[in-house]
Every structure is written in C-alpha cells, then in structure tokens.
Design a protein around this motif. Sequence first.
Motif, PDB file in Angstrom:
ATOM      1  N   ALA A 154       0.834  -1.209   0.000  1.00  0.00           N
ATOM      2  CA  ALA A 154       0.000   0.000   0.000  1.00  0.00           C
ATOM      3  C   ALA A 154       0.865   1.254   0.000  1.00  0.00           C
ATOM      4  O   ALA A 154       0.520   2.240  -0.665  1.00  0.00           O
ATOM      5  CB  ALA A 154      -0.934  -0.004   1.203  1.00  0.00           C
ATOM      6  N   SER A 155       1.974   1.234   0.720  1.00  0.00           N
ATOM      7  CA  SER A 155       2.857   2.401   0.725  1.00  0.00           C
ATOM      8  C   SER A 155       3.492   2.619  -0.651  1.00  0.00           C
ATOM      9  O   SER A 155       3.565   3.753  -1.136  1.00  0.00           O
ATOM     10  CB  SER A 155       3.949   2.233   1.784  1.00  0.00           C
ATOM     11  OG  SER A 155       3.386   2.194   3.059  1.00  0.00           O
ATOM     12  N   GLY A 162       0.805   3.815  -2.878  1.00  0.00           N
ATOM     13  CA  GLY A 162       0.481   5.186  -2.513  1.00  0.00           C
ATOM     14  C   GLY A 162       1.459   6.176  -3.124  1.00  0.00           C
ATOM     15  O   GLY A 162       1.073   7.258  -3.563  1.00  0.00           O
ATOM     16  N   GLY A 196      -3.186   9.112  -2.185  1.00  0.00           N
ATOM     17  CA  GLY A 196      -1.815   8.595  -2.145  1.00  0.00           C
ATOM     18  C   GLY A 196      -1.163   8.881  -0.804  1.00  0.00           C
ATOM     19  O   GLY A 196      -0.504   8.017  -0.218  1.00  0.00           O
ATOM     20  N   MET A 211      -2.743   6.545   1.702  1.00  0.00           N
ATOM     21  CA  MET A 211      -2.256   5.164   1.595  1.00  0.00           C
ATOM     22  C   MET A 211      -0.869   5.005   2.207  1.00  0.00           C
ATOM     23  O   MET A 211      -0.586   4.019   2.890  1.00  0.00           O
ATOM     24  CB  MET A 211      -2.258   4.706   0.132  1.00  0.00           C
ATOM     25  CG  MET A 211      -3.640   4.437  -0.410  1.00  0.00           C
ATOM     26  SD  MET A 211      -3.663   4.081  -2.159  1.00  0.00           S
ATOM     27  CE  MET A 211      -2.791   2.529  -2.213  1.00  0.00           C
ATOM     28  N   VAL A 212       0.000   5.986   1.989  1.00  0.00           N
ATOM     29  CA  VAL A 212       1.337   5.920   2.583  1.00  0.00           C
ATOM     30  C   VAL A 212       1.236   6.019   4.105  1.00  0.00           C
ATOM     31  O   VAL A 212       1.870   5.255   4.838  1.00  0.00           O
ATOM     32  CB  VAL A 212       2.246   7.027   2.007  1.00  0.00           C
ATOM     33  CG1 VAL A 212       3.554   7.115   2.770  1.00  0.00           C
ATOM     34  CG2 VAL A 212       2.515   6.771   0.530  1.00  0.00           C
ATOM     35  N   ALA A 218      -9.475   4.876  -0.468  1.00  0.00           N
ATOM     36  CA  ALA A 218      -8.676   5.068  -1.677  1.00  0.00           C
ATOM     37  C   ALA A 218      -9.386   4.535  -2.908  1.00  0.00           C
ATOM     38  O   ALA A 218      -9.337   5.139  -3.981  1.00  0.00           O
ATOM     39  CB  ALA A 218      -7.317   4.393  -1.514  1.00  0.00           C
ATOM     40  N   SER A 262      -4.484   2.242  -6.509  1.00  0.00           N
ATOM     41  CA  SER A 262      -5.226   2.288  -5.250  1.00  0.00           C
ATOM     42  C   SER A 262      -5.962   0.970  -5.001  1.00  0.00           C
ATOM     43  O   SER A 262      -6.089   0.539  -3.860  1.00  0.00           O
ATOM     44  CB  SER A 262      -6.201   3.468  -5.230  1.00  0.00           C
ATOM     45  OG  SER A 262      -7.173   3.344  -6.236  1.00  0.00           O
ATOM     46  N   GLY A 287      -3.202  -1.478  -3.827  1.00  0.00           N
ATOM     47  CA  GLY A 287      -2.805  -1.143  -2.463  1.00  0.00           C
ATOM     48  C   GLY A 287      -3.851  -1.506  -1.433  1.00  0.00           C
ATOM     49  O   GLY A 287      -3.528  -1.897  -0.307  1.00  0.00           O
TER      50      GLY A 287
END
Length: 151
Positions: free
Chosen positions: A28-29, A32, A47, A50-51, A98, A107, A110
Amino acid sequence: MPENAENQGKFWILTLAKVASTVGAIVASICGIIVLISFSAKCIAMGIFMVAAGVCVLLLEATVCFLFLDIGKWLDAKSDKIKHWQKMVLYFGMCLPAVLICGSASSWIGSVGFLTAGMAYMVLTIGPKGSQQSNGGVPYERQLDDVAVNA
C-alpha cells in the motif's frame, strides 16, 4: 508453538494475519507513492492517505522495525492488546477510501493488502464454531451424504 490443534490453528492464522498486514502495508505504501504521481487532487490526497495508512499498519504489526524509537517500545507493549475485531474494522476501513475516492489501479492494488489482512483478522474474530466432537463425532462430509440420502 502451541501443542493442541485449536491453539496451533489460531497461531498460524494470527501469523498469516500479521504477515498479510505487513506485506499489505508495504504494498500500500509503494502503491500510494505511485498514486501520488497524479494530476488529480483527490488521487494525490489518497496517495498520502495510503502511505500514512501503510506506516500506521507497520507500526501496529511490525513493531520490531520501530524498536529503536521511543514510541516503538510503547507500541510493542500495546499492539498485542488490541482485539482482533478492532483490527478487522480498522483494516476494512483503510481499504475503502482510496478505492472509492480515487479508483485508480494502484489504489485497488494497495487496498487489497488491507482487505486480506482484514479477512484474516475476521477469521480470528469469528473463531472455530464447531468441532467434530460437537457434531457427534460425525465428519462434515458424512453429514452432507446423510442429508443427500434423506432428501
């Protein structure tokens, strides 16, 4: 590793949940960061989300990575006390924004990691609902055969 079968199964599901959430957080990071390379303000915000969500999940699940920080020792003591249903709700909640707001392929990819971790914690929350002994010692397949014969 636990000796009896029920605790051993729980151990492996918990290990699967931790591995799935750690891998999902890393994926996911990375996704992101890819979503951040966008021209849409919504996708840039997702983004960043997600990070940040990936780092939060790593803080909860892979606390060994953050033991050199002061907060890492505190989180290591507290993260195992969080109930499985709370983690399930957290991970299911992390996978939705996301996808709903940005909707890009990165997305979606992630969010799958968070969804997988949420499903593993859902299995831990539901737990075993019956055993062979509680069914009168009759295996499930034989019960299905009996139903088919009686129908």
